[in-house]
Design a protein around this motif. Structure first.
Motif, PDB file in Angstrom:
ATOM      1  N   ALA A  70       0.760  -1.404  -0.057  1.00 16.69           N
ATOM      2  CA  ALA A  70      -0.228   0.147  -0.406  1.00 16.69           C
ATOM      3  C   ALA A  70       0.954   1.168   0.227  1.00 16.69           C
ATOM      4  CB  ALA A  70      -0.831  -0.462   1.170  1.00 16.69           C
ATOM      5  N   GLU A  71       2.083   0.733   0.677  1.00 18.70           N
ATOM      6  CA  GLU A  71       3.030   2.475   0.748  1.00 18.70           C
ATOM      7  C   GLU A  71       3.263   2.664  -0.729  1.00 18.70           C
ATOM      8  OE1 GLU A  71       3.341   3.803   3.886  1.00 18.70           O
ATOM      9  OE2 GLU A  71       4.209   5.444   2.294  1.00 18.70           O
ATOM     10  N   GLY A  72       3.476   1.546  -1.010  1.00 11.96           N
ATOM     11  CA  GLY A  72       4.092   1.658  -2.497  1.00 11.96           C
ATOM     12  C   GLY A  72       3.507   1.986  -3.579  1.00 11.96           C
ATOM     13  N   GLU A  73       2.017   1.660  -3.411  1.00 13.67           N
ATOM     14  CA  GLU A  73       0.621   1.871  -4.073  1.00 13.67           C
ATOM     15  C   GLU A  73       0.792   3.863  -3.967  1.00 13.67           C
ATOM     16  OE1 GLU A  73      -2.586   0.265  -4.634  1.00 13.67           O
ATOM     17  OE2 GLU A  73      -1.142  -1.904  -4.658  1.00 13.67           O
ATOM     18  N   ARG A  74       0.945   4.402  -2.622  1.00 10.41           N
ATOM     19  CA  ARG A  74       0.907   6.088  -2.648  1.00 10.41           C
ATOM     20  C   ARG A  74       2.120   6.618  -2.735  1.00 10.41           C
ATOM     21  NH1 ARG A  74      -1.407   4.223   2.268  1.00 10.41           N
ATOM     22  NH2 ARG A  74       1.234   4.058   3.037  1.00 10.41           N
ATOM     23  N   GLY A  75       2.863   5.499  -3.696  1.00  5.05           N
ATOM     24  CA  GLY A  75       4.497   6.681  -3.698  1.00  5.05           C
ATOM     25  C   GLY A  75       5.558   6.855  -2.834  1.00  5.05           C
ATOM     26  N   GLY A  76       5.406   5.744  -1.640  1.00  2.47           N
ATOM     27  CA  GLY A  76       5.702   6.157  -0.957  1.00  2.47           C
ATOM     28  C   GLY A  76       7.269   4.942  -0.438  1.00  2.47           C
ATOM     29  N   ILE A  77       7.444   5.556   1.115  1.00  2.00           N
ATOM     30  CA  ILE A  77       9.525   4.819   0.626  1.00  2.00           C
ATOM     31  C   ILE A  77       8.980   3.679   1.627  1.00  2.00           C
ATOM     32  CG2 ILE A  77      11.879   4.988   1.322  1.00  2.00           C
ATOM     33  CD1 ILE A  77      11.748   7.159  -0.099  1.00  2.00           C
ATOM     34  N   VAL A  78       9.285   2.258   0.960  1.00  2.00           N
ATOM     35  CA  VAL A  78       9.572   1.537   2.075  1.00  2.00           C
ATOM     36  C   VAL A  78      11.026   1.383   2.556  1.00  2.00           C
ATOM     37  CG1 VAL A  78       7.385   0.515   1.227  1.00  2.00           C
ATOM     38  CG2 VAL A  78       9.231  -0.613   1.030  1.00  2.00           C
ATOM     39  N   SER A  79      11.428   0.141   3.953  1.00  2.00           N
ATOM     40  CA  SER A  79      12.969   0.104   4.316  1.00  2.00           C
ATOM     41  C   SER A  79      12.233  -1.847   4.898  1.00  2.00           C
ATOM     42  CB  SER A  79      13.089   0.909   5.833  1.00  2.00           C
ATOM     43  OG  SER A  79      13.063   1.894   4.685  1.00  2.00           O
ATOM     44  N   THR A  80      13.891  -2.127   4.586  1.00  2.00           N
ATOM     45  CA  THR A  80      13.760  -3.555   5.114  1.00  2.00           C
ATOM     46  C   THR A  80      14.372  -3.052   7.284  1.00  2.00           C
ATOM     47  OG1 THR A  80      16.273  -2.996   5.230  1.00  2.00           O
ATOM     48  CG2 THR A  80      15.484  -4.177   3.113  1.00  2.00           C
ATOM     49  N   TRP A  81      14.994  -4.295   7.708  1.00  2.00           N
ATOM     50  CA  TRP A  81      14.441  -4.436   9.241  1.00  2.00           C
ATOM     51  C   TRP A  81      15.978  -3.544   9.219  1.00  2.00           C
ATOM     52  CZ3 TRP A  81      11.430  -5.837  12.530  1.00  2.00           C
ATOM     53  CH2 TRP A  81      12.179  -6.344  13.757  1.00  2.00           C
ATOM     54  N   LEU A  82      16.847  -3.542   8.337  1.00  2.00           N
ATOM     55  CA  LEU A  82      17.676  -3.199   8.884  1.00  2.00           C
ATOM     56  C   LEU A  82      18.046  -1.037   8.809  1.00  2.00           C
ATOM     57  CD1 LEU A  82      20.685  -5.255   9.514  1.00  2.00           C
ATOM     58  CD2 LEU A  82      19.450  -5.062  10.795  1.00  2.00           C
ATOM     59  N   GLY A  83      17.632  -1.088   7.690  1.00  2.00           N
ATOM     60  CA  GLY A  83      17.104   0.179   7.357  1.00  2.00           C
ATOM     61  C   GLY A  83      17.392   0.774   5.904  1.00  2.00           C
ATOM     62  N   ARG A  84      17.664  -0.826   5.046  1.00  2.00           N
ATOM     63  CA  ARG A  84      17.866  -0.082   3.691  1.00  2.00           C
ATOM     64  C   ARG A  84      16.413   0.072   2.902  1.00  2.00           C
ATOM     65  NH1 ARG A  84      22.345  -2.181   0.175  1.00  2.00           N
ATOM     66  NH2 ARG A  84      22.568  -3.635   1.282  1.00  2.00           N
ATOM     67  N   SER A  85      16.473   1.457   2.866  1.00  2.00           N
ATOM     68  CA  SER A  85      14.987   1.996   2.250  1.00  2.00           C
ATOM     69  C   SER A  85      14.657   1.531   0.005  1.00  2.00           C
ATOM     70  CB  SER A  85      14.852   3.680   2.145  1.00  2.00           C
ATOM     71  OG  SER A  85      14.962   3.315   4.233  1.00  2.00           O
ATOM     72  N   SER A  86      13.872   1.926   0.554  1.00  2.00           N
ATOM     73  CA  SER A  86      14.061   1.503  -1.355  1.00  2.00           C
ATOM     74  C   SER A  86      13.946   3.253  -2.118  1.00  2.00           C
ATOM     75  CB  SER A  86      11.666   1.065  -1.503  1.00  2.00           C
ATOM     76  OG  SER A  86      11.099   2.128  -1.376  1.00  2.00           O
ATOM     77  N   PRO A  87      14.117   2.662  -3.151  1.00  2.00           N
ATOM     78  CA  PRO A  87      13.884   4.384  -4.004  1.00  2.00           C
ATOM     79  C   PRO A  87      12.819   4.629  -4.177  1.00  2.00           C
ATOM     80  CG  PRO A  87      14.864   1.877  -5.381  1.00  2.00           C
ATOM     81  CD  PRO A  87      14.528   2.021  -4.545  1.00  2.00           C
ATOM     82  N   PRO A  88      12.927   6.124  -4.383  1.00  2.00           N
ATOM     83  CA  PRO A  88      11.170   6.927  -4.311  1.00  2.00           C
ATOM     84  C   PRO A  88      11.208   6.729  -5.911  1.00  2.00           C
ATOM     85  CG  PRO A  88      13.088   8.306  -4.008  1.00  2.00           C
ATOM     86  CD  PRO A  88      14.259   7.387  -3.634  1.00  2.00           C
ATOM     87  N   PRO A  89       9.357   6.864  -5.729  1.00  2.00           N
ATOM     88  CA  PRO A  89       9.428   6.562  -7.111  1.00  2.00           C
ATOM     89  C   PRO A  89       9.915   7.839  -8.303  1.00  2.00           C
ATOM     90  CG  PRO A  89       7.741   7.817  -5.889  1.00  2.00           C
ATOM     91  CD  PRO A  89       8.890   7.506  -5.383  1.00  2.00           C
TER      92      PRO A  89
END
Length: 580
Positions: free
Chosen positions: A421-440
């Motif tokens: 859902a976060e991705g569909e909104r254009g948001g950023i998600v992160s792994t357990w240790l804190g690597r974040s996905s690229p922004p759209p």
DNA sequence: TACGACGGCGCG
DNA sequence: AAAGCGCGCCGTCGTA
């Protein structure tokens, strides 16, 4: 109260004046204890002395640049901090509260991966580019120190310093592993590889000739399609020929072909398999990538946005299973091969704290556990359902099974559903240790916004919704794939240090130079997402296997303290890899 | 002639 | 069987 003199914890390395190498030994609190320069020819020896005396964390601009020359000289660094890799993580982690200083240090913003490395090329320490940089990152000691300071500040001020420290340590250990595995190589049996090729394709032909068996099979296809000059290597031409022959297909992919019954189909499928083997891992590949019994692919740590490794040249991550028997230990040595069963779903169970899912996998095959819990009828259904949950499957069996998983594993499913859902909104998600996905990408956001305007057409809205769902599937998977990568890095990091503590075996047991810095002891030889292979003297194989298991347990405890989720391994000690 | 897109397929 | 995620590499083909 005894005050001890500060001891060196870190050794920052860069380039000094006149091509010399500059070292800054620093205490825990960043205070510089000693500052010196060495001539390049003295550097490996000096590094060895410092390593043996102090065992510092080496702060390197880029381990990929610095390690090969050290390894050539027989010097192995136990710990490092890779500024290039760390920069990429920190500059876009949402846990970092203020990444402006990092982002403004644009010299550290390097492309995702290095170019393919020519296996013939030497390992010169420095090949300066026009900007006086090596490997794309700054090397001058002043700039190296400045970047190190920026990174330390970013971590200290972050929302989760301890997680980020773990991540950077794991990522950096991975950089050392990659350099060491490239130096050591994978023991590769050229004769066995040649035998497998000959068995499938016929004997090695003269240059640019088609192998005999492949030519025969190709002729059978042409005969069946009554097209004597058809080029089988061109999908469009093959497609036209198939349709002319009355076979109603929309592509030449094997799964579609397999559904039709026609005399041309079996030889065509066989031809495609042969062509694939020949072009991807044929004799030419063998000549190019295997030398003196070692296959040396180029690993690219952090090369995938999720944190997985990529490879560049040599196809390290795509070795076909049928060639696995060519992976063979040196005489008197063994391969200790281990892969984690269902790594990604277990990681999901751990990070979401889903006790039901943890229980399903406890001490056994996770998919069978799901069957035994009465959630689905067959193991296959369980697998398809779980993969659908991780990847965002919306059709067929997975669409049927996923709702049942959502009911029984609500916490696990909520975690991935929220990420989607976060991705569909254009948001950023992160792994357990804190690597974040690229922004759209900008274009993505623009398209989403404009599709919401009143005058947006039906087609435009549908396109925007589809691309939002695409991005949702990416972020859904990102959190799990990325965390699994972190688990695997932690596993390897611990294993690497354990193996480095093994004693060197006597000369007589060391058939071929082997291992990091060619010390004759057990060493990592291969890594593929959830699988490692250790090449070990026979006398160390059992101990290496134990180390592989302990490192896996350790990785689980390190990332998920107190979690009931276990990470069982499928482990084998062999002289030759099984085909699987 | 060089280069990117694409089909296809290998891996997890 | 693929599907739903992430890759790399090969060959062809259309375009610059």
């Amino acid at each position: 109260m005894v005050t001890r003199p500060p001891t060196t914890r870190e050794c920052v390395v860069g380039r000094g004046a006149d091509g010399r190498i500059a070292l800054r030994e620093q205490a825990e609190d960043g205070i510089t204890l000693r500052s010196h320069e060495v001539d390049p020819q003295d550097w490996p020896q000096r590094a060895r002395e410092i390593e043996d005396a102090v065992g510092p964390r080496w702060v390197l601009p880029d381990a990929a640049t610095w390690c090969p020359a050290l390894l050539d000289a027989g010097v192995v660094l136990a710990r490092c901090h890779d500024l290039r890799l760390a920069h990429r993580i920190l500059a876009r982690s949402v846990l970092v509260r203020d990444a402006r200083a990092l982002r403004e240090a644009s010299a550290w913003e390097t492309p995702e991966e290095t170019a393919a490395q020519d296996p013939q090329r030497g390992t010169a320490l420095f090949e300066l580019d026009a900007a006086g940089r090596t490997g794309g990152v700054p090397q001058q000691i002043a700039e190296v120190l400045a970047e190190h300071a920026r990174q330390q500040e970013a971590v200290a001020q972050s929302a989760e310093p301890s997680r980020l420290r773990l991540l950077l340590a794991a990522e950096s250990a991975g950089a050392l592993v990659a350099a060491e595995m490239h130096a050591a190589g994978i023991p590769w049996d050229v004769a066995e590889h040649d035998r497998l090729l000959t068995e499938s394709l016929g004997p090695r032909p003269r240059r640019d000739q088609v192998p005999a068996r492949m030519a025969e099979v190709g002729a059978a296809v042409r005969a069946a399609l009554e097209d004597p000059i058809l080029s089988l290597d061109s999908p469009p031409r093959v497609l036209r020929a198939l349709r002319r022959g009355g076979i109603d297909v929309s592509s030449t992919s094997q799964w579609e072909l397999a559904e039709h019954d026609h005399p041309a189909i079996p030889p065509l499928l066989e031809y495609k398999k042969m062509a694939r083997l020949l072009t991807a891992n044929g004799w030419h590949w063998l000549d190019q990538w295997v030398h003196e019994g070692r296959y040396r692919p180029v690993y690219v740590p952090g090369g995938v946005v999720t944190g997985r490794w990529a490879s560049s040249g040599g196809g390290a991550l795509q070795i076909p299973r049928r060639l696995r028997p060519a992976l063979r230990a040196d005489p008197g040595w063994r391969l200790v091969s281990a892969d984690v069963s269902q790594l990604e779903p277990r990681v999901l169970a751990a990070m979401s704290g889903d006790r039901a899912m943890a229980a399903a996998g406890a001490g056994q095959d996770l998919y069978s556990g799901i069957v035994e819990a009465g959630i689905v009828a067959t193991r296959q259904e369980a697998k398809v359902g779980v993969l659908g949950a991780l990847y965002g499957g919306t059709t067929g069996d997975s669409a049927r099974v996923v709702p049942r998983l959502r009911e029984r594993f609500p916490r696990a499913m909520r975690l991935v559903d929220d990420a989607a859902a976060e991705g569909e909104r254009g948001g950023i998600v992160s792994t357990w240790l804190g690597r974040s996905s690229p922004p759209p990408e900008e274009a993505w956001s623009t398209a989403q916004r404009s599709s919401n305007l009143p005058d947006a057409g039906q087609a435009e809205q549908e396109r925007a919704r589809r691309s939002a769902r695409d991005r949702g599937r990416f972020t859904r998977n990102f959190v799990v794939q990325g965390t699994a990568a972190e688990w695997a890095l932690s596993w390897m990091a611990a294993l690497r240090l354990a193996l480095a503590g093994f004693p060197a075996v006597p000369e007589s047991e060391a058939a071929t130079p082997s291992g990091p810095a060619f010390a004759p002891r057990a060493h990592l030889a291969y890594f593929l997402h959830d699988e490692v292979i250790v090449h070990a003297p026979a006398s160390q194989a059992e101990a290496a296997a134990a180390a592989v298991r302990e490192a896996a347990d350790g990785a689980g405890r390190l990332l998920f303290p107190g979690s009931p989720v276990d990470f069982p391994l499928d482990l084998q000690i062999t002289e030759r890899q099984a085909e699987k």
